[in-house]
Design an enzyme around this catalytic site. Structure first.
Site, PDB file in Angstrom:
ATOM      1  N   ARG A 235      40.041  40.243  48.675  1.00 52.17           N
ATOM      2  CA  ARG A 235      40.855  39.249  47.990  1.00 52.17           C
ATOM      3  C   ARG A 235      40.138  37.907  48.042  1.00 52.17           C
ATOM      4  O   ARG A 235      39.590  37.521  49.083  1.00 52.17           O
ATOM      5  CB  ARG A 235      42.245  39.140  48.631  1.00 52.17           C
ATOM      6  N   GLU A 264      41.157  32.638  39.711  1.00 56.20           N
ATOM      7  CA  GLU A 264      40.755  33.585  38.669  1.00 56.20           C
ATOM      8  C   GLU A 264      41.530  33.304  37.390  1.00 56.20           C
ATOM      9  O   GLU A 264      42.742  33.076  37.456  1.00 56.20           O
ATOM     10  CB  GLU A 264      41.012  35.028  39.132  1.00 56.20           C
ATOM     11  N   HIS A 283      36.490  40.755  38.713  1.00 58.19           N
ATOM     12  CA  HIS A 283      37.573  41.525  39.327  1.00 58.19           C
ATOM     13  C   HIS A 283      37.715  42.907  38.677  1.00 58.19           C
ATOM     14  O   HIS A 283      38.823  43.335  38.312  1.00 58.19           O
ATOM     15  CB  HIS A 283      38.893  40.760  39.236  1.00 58.19           C
TER      16      HIS A 283
END
Length: 323
Positions: A235, A264, A283
């Protein structure tokens, strides 16, 4: 009739798989934009999650009893509200083991063989046999190096298995120091910095919790072996980005492979984009063409138990630990 709302597309076979597991339930398959408030309020089970359905799903009079997420992480969900309503929560932990472990090995090989630099030169039509990032050495190999995996679960176990095939020594770090078949030595989280000091490659697979937020900070980089490569597929907020950039600029770290970020999408003006010793993926380390298939396998197993009045056996989230 009791109902299940699925917020993701399903194949006819997957619909049949769910129907066999819960023949007494009505299955509604709609995306988050098309599902109605009434359908959400009446759903006993929701497969997937979205902020857009949260208010209807968590109303006092809603029928929600169980949420099976489409993701392995649950840190973006309203955990306190789900807990207070008594909703069971299960994750898709385990679906990522193969694609993420392959992404990790891919990044390690890219750094060792400087493939990321070769691609940069290719885009400029430059023929350069010296691919090394200035000041960071020449082409190397991962065989004989030490890999430290922080957060040894499903993904970590598969990464360790692959790493042994490449001839790496593997060190693991997690809450328990219980041994794993492909891990040469396991440390508890209290000994994280001791483990970091041994790693040529450091991989972070930690979930985001109050304890893990900014766990990778200036103190961690100072404890790490000088010249190590850092890979983050856990994360983003488990890493203090400012200290990471400082460690990369100072040469404390030789490079970083980053799939997740504190913010993000990563802003276009962010300095990480311009750093030659950094590999960025958006991601997607866990994405592949078998994702839905694996999620439905987990959901179907849990659903069979749920309809028999049992708790879902796979990936039941502990609200206290946030995973």
């Amino acid at each position: 009739m009791k109902s299940i709302v699925c917020l993701h597309s399903l194949t006819p076979d997957q619909i049949g798989q769910i129907g066999q597991a819960a023949p007494g339930f009505d299955l509604i398959v709609k995306n988050k934009k098309d599902v109605s408030a009434e359908q959400i309020q009446n759903a006993e089970v929701i497969l997937g999650w979205s902020k857009t359905i949260a208010e209807e799903a968590l109303r006092e009079y809603s029928k929600l009893k169980w949420v099976q997420t489409w993701s392995a992480g649950v840190d973006t969900l309203p955990l306190e509200r789900l807990r207070d309503k008594g909703v069971l929560l299960t994750s898709a932990s385990g679906v990522h083991a193969i694609p993420i472990s392959e992404s990790i090995i891919g990044m390690m090989l890219s750094f060792s063989r400087q493939l990321h630099m070769a691609v940069r030169h290719q885009l400029k039509k430059e023929w350069k046999s010296d691919l090394a990032v200035p000041g960071l050495g020449t082409l190397g190999e991962i065989s004989g190096k030490t890999l430290v995996i922080v957060g040894v679960g499903e993904i970590g176990r598969e990464t360790a298995r692959l790493a042994k095939a490449f001839g790496l020594r593997v060190i693991g770090v997690r809450r328990s120091d219980k041994p794993e078949p492909h891990v040469d030595r396991m440390y508890k989280m209290d000994n994280l910095h001791e483990a970091l000091g041994q790693g040529d490659y450091i991989v972070n697979i930690l979930p985001l919790t109050a304890e893990t937020r900014h766990m990778f900070n200036a103190a961690a980089w100072n404890a790490a072996k000088k010249g190590a490569y850092f890979i983050n597929v856990g994360r983003g907020p488990t890493v203090d980005t400012a200290s990471l950039i400082n460690a990369l600029n100072s040469g404390r770290l030789s490079g970083a492979g980053l799939d997740v970020f504190e913010e993000e999408p990563l802003p276009a003006e962010h300095p990480l984009w311009e750093m030659e010793q950094v590999i960025i993926t958006p991601h997607v380390a866990g994405s592949n063409d078998r994702y839905a298939e694996r999620v439905i396998d987990i959901f179907a197993d849990n659903l069979k138990a749920y309809v028999q009045g049992q708790k879902p056996p796979r990936n039941l989230v502990d609200y206290g630990r946030m995973y």
